[in-house]
Design a protein around this motif. Structure first.
Motif, PDB file in Angstrom:
ATOM      1  N   LYS A  14       3.559   7.878  -3.614  1.00  0.00           N
ATOM      2  CA  LYS A  14       3.226   6.731  -2.787  1.00  0.00           C
ATOM      3  C   LYS A  14       2.475   7.233  -1.565  1.00  0.00           C
ATOM      4  CE  LYS A  14       4.958   2.441  -1.096  1.00  0.00           C
ATOM      5  NZ  LYS A  14       6.000   1.445  -1.257  1.00  0.00           N
ATOM      6  N   ALA A  15       1.496   6.437  -1.121  1.00  0.00           N
ATOM      7  CA  ALA A  15       0.698   6.809   0.041  1.00  0.00           C
ATOM      8  C   ALA A  15       0.344   5.559   0.834  1.00  0.00           C
ATOM      9  CB  ALA A  15      -0.573   7.531  -0.401  1.00  0.00           C
ATOM     10  N   GLN A  16       0.044   5.742   2.090  1.00  0.00           N
ATOM     11  CA  GLN A  16      -0.372   4.619   2.921  1.00  0.00           C
ATOM     12  C   GLN A  16      -1.795   4.240   2.566  1.00  0.00           C
ATOM     13  OE1 GLN A  16       0.268   6.377   6.779  1.00  0.00           O
ATOM     14  NE2 GLN A  16       2.237   5.334   6.987  1.00  0.00           N
ATOM     15  N   PRO A  17      -2.050   2.946   2.305  1.00  0.00           N
ATOM     16  CA  PRO A  17      -3.403   2.515   1.926  1.00  0.00           C
ATOM     17  C   PRO A  17      -4.487   2.912   2.923  1.00  0.00           C
ATOM     18  CG  PRO A  17      -1.842   0.776   1.474  1.00  0.00           C
ATOM     19  CD  PRO A  17      -1.085   1.849   2.224  1.00  0.00           C
ATOM     20  N   VAL A  18      -4.164   2.983   4.207  1.00  0.00           N
ATOM     21  CA  VAL A  18      -5.174   3.350   5.208  1.00  0.00           C
ATOM     22  C   VAL A  18      -5.637   4.793   5.052  1.00  0.00           C
ATOM     23  CG1 VAL A  18      -4.407   1.657   6.903  1.00  0.00           C
ATOM     24  CG2 VAL A  18      -3.434   3.943   6.942  1.00  0.00           C
ATOM     25  N   MET A  19      -4.856   5.627   4.350  1.00  0.00           N
ATOM     26  CA  MET A  19      -5.204   7.025   4.156  1.00  0.00           C
ATOM     27  C   MET A  19      -5.930   7.286   2.838  1.00  0.00           C
ATOM     28  SD  MET A  19      -4.181   8.410   6.900  1.00  0.00           S
ATOM     29  CE  MET A  19      -4.316  10.127   6.505  1.00  0.00           C
ATOM     30  N   PHE A  20      -6.061   6.276   2.000  1.00  0.00           N
ATOM     31  CA  PHE A  20      -6.610   6.486   0.661  1.00  0.00           C
ATOM     32  C   PHE A  20      -8.025   7.041   0.676  1.00  0.00           C
ATOM     33  CE2 PHE A  20      -2.868   5.265  -0.962  1.00  0.00           C
ATOM     34  CZ  PHE A  20      -2.835   4.591  -2.155  1.00  0.00           C
ATOM     35  N   GLY A  21      -8.865   6.563   1.575  1.00  0.00           N
ATOM     36  CA  GLY A  21     -10.251   7.028   1.589  1.00  0.00           C
ATOM     37  C   GLY A  21     -10.361   8.528   1.741  1.00  0.00           C
ATOM     38  N   SER A  22      -9.641   9.081   2.709  1.00  0.00           N
ATOM     39  CA  SER A  22      -9.717  10.529   2.943  1.00  0.00           C
ATOM     40  C   SER A  22      -8.981  11.316   1.864  1.00  0.00           C
ATOM     41  CB  SER A  22      -9.157  10.877   4.321  1.00  0.00           C
ATOM     42  OG  SER A  22      -7.793  10.521   4.413  1.00  0.00           O
ATOM     43  N   GLN A  23      -7.877  10.773   1.358  1.00  0.00           N
ATOM     44  CA  GLN A  23      -7.117  11.497   0.343  1.00  0.00           C
ATOM     45  C   GLN A  23      -7.840  11.529  -0.997  1.00  0.00           C
ATOM     46  OE1 GLN A  23      -3.442   9.352   0.718  1.00  0.00           O
ATOM     47  NE2 GLN A  23      -2.613  10.830   2.156  1.00  0.00           N
ATOM     48  N   ARG A  24      -8.561  10.495  -1.320  1.00  0.00           N
ATOM     49  CA  ARG A  24      -9.267  10.468  -2.599  1.00  0.00           C
ATOM     50  C   ARG A  24     -10.485  11.367  -2.621  1.00  0.00           C
ATOM     51  NH1 ARG A  24      -8.931   4.125  -4.260  1.00  0.00           N
ATOM     52  NH2 ARG A  24      -6.728   4.117  -4.761  1.00  0.00           N
ATOM     53  N   THR A  25     -10.892  11.884  -1.479  1.00  0.00           N
ATOM     54  CA  THR A  25     -12.004  12.834  -1.469  1.00  0.00           C
ATOM     55  C   THR A  25     -11.533  14.235  -1.832  1.00  0.00           C
ATOM     56  OG1 THR A  25     -11.767  13.322   0.893  1.00  0.00           O
ATOM     57  CG2 THR A  25     -13.253  11.512   0.289  1.00  0.00           C
ATOM     58  N   LEU A  26     -10.217  14.438  -1.847  1.00  0.00           N
ATOM     59  CA  LEU A  26      -9.671  15.738  -2.229  1.00  0.00           C
ATOM     60  C   LEU A  26      -9.828  15.946  -3.737  1.00  0.00           C
ATOM     61  CD1 LEU A  26      -6.346  15.653  -0.203  1.00  0.00           C
ATOM     62  CD2 LEU A  26      -8.375  17.010   0.316  1.00  0.00           C
ATOM     63  N   GLU A  53      -0.522  21.614  -0.116  1.00  0.00           N
ATOM     64  CA  GLU A  53      -1.074  20.262  -0.162  1.00  0.00           C
ATOM     65  C   GLU A  53      -0.208  19.337  -1.008  1.00  0.00           C
ATOM     66  OE1 GLU A  53      -2.932  22.984  -0.857  1.00  0.00           O
ATOM     67  OE2 GLU A  53      -4.633  22.972   0.525  1.00  0.00           O
ATOM     68  N   ILE A  54       0.234  19.826  -2.165  1.00  0.00           N
ATOM     69  CA  ILE A  54       1.093  19.015  -3.029  1.00  0.00           C
ATOM     70  C   ILE A  54       2.414  18.723  -2.323  1.00  0.00           C
ATOM     71  CG2 ILE A  54       2.385  18.979  -5.196  1.00  0.00           C
ATOM     72  CD1 ILE A  54       0.030  20.636  -6.395  1.00  0.00           C
ATOM     73  N   GLY A  55       2.968  19.722  -1.644  1.00  0.00           N
ATOM     74  CA  GLY A  55       4.207  19.532  -0.891  1.00  0.00           C
ATOM     75  C   GLY A  55       4.062  18.483   0.189  1.00  0.00           C
ATOM     76  N   THR A  56       2.913  18.435   0.841  1.00  0.00           N
ATOM     77  CA  THR A  56       2.665  17.414   1.863  1.00  0.00           C
ATOM     78  C   THR A  56       2.660  16.029   1.244  1.00  0.00           C
ATOM     79  OG1 THR A  56       1.396  18.967   3.216  1.00  0.00           O
ATOM     80  CG2 THR A  56       1.020  16.618   3.612  1.00  0.00           C
ATOM     81  N   PHE A  57       2.017  15.875   0.096  1.00  0.00           N
ATOM     82  CA  PHE A  57       2.024  14.581  -0.600  1.00  0.00           C
ATOM     83  C   PHE A  57       3.446  14.180  -0.984  1.00  0.00           C
ATOM     84  CE2 PHE A  57      -2.556  15.289  -1.503  1.00  0.00           C
ATOM     85  CZ  PHE A  57      -3.033  14.037  -1.166  1.00  0.00           C
ATOM     86  N   VAL A  58       4.222  15.124  -1.485  1.00  0.00           N
ATOM     87  CA  VAL A  58       5.595  14.831  -1.910  1.00  0.00           C
ATOM     88  C   VAL A  58       6.446  14.432  -0.711  1.00  0.00           C
ATOM     89  CG1 VAL A  58       7.691  15.827  -2.914  1.00  0.00           C
ATOM     90  CG2 VAL A  58       5.468  16.244  -3.984  1.00  0.00           C
ATOM     91  N   GLN A  59       6.298  15.128   0.411  1.00  0.00           N
ATOM     92  CA  GLN A  59       7.079  14.787   1.609  1.00  0.00           C
ATOM     93  C   GLN A  59       6.714  13.405   2.122  1.00  0.00           C
ATOM     94  OE1 GLN A  59       9.695  16.555   3.107  1.00  0.00           O
ATOM     95  NE2 GLN A  59       9.908  14.558   4.058  1.00  0.00           N
TER      96      GLN A  59
END
Length: 66
Positions: A14-26, A53-59
């Motif tokens: 799960k992620a915050q929608p406001v962060m999707f733009g920057s996260q999807r560039t990864l 990076e994966i750990g950050t997403f999981v946290q």
């Protein structure tokens, strides 16, 4: 969209929608597979992202879903 037809393991987070733009560039971050694409991302576990990076997403996922 995957650029291969080979089997690739993924996790959905799960992620915050406001962060999707920057996260999807990864590399290896896609709109969620089998989940609401507004609130979830699929992370490919094929070595494109490091453990940190994966750990950050999981946290962040844990923080949003607890």
């Amino acid at each position: 969209m995957l650029k291969t037809d080979k089997f690739v393991e993924v996790i959905n987070v799960k992620a915050q929608p406001v962060m999707f733009g920057s996260q999807r560039t990864l590399p290896d971050v896609l709109p969620a597979y089998h989940a609401n694409k507004k609130h979830w991302l699929s992370i490919l576990l094929d070595g494109g992202l490091g453990q940190r990076e994966i750990g950050t997403f999981v946290q962040k996922n844990f923080d949003l879903t607890r």
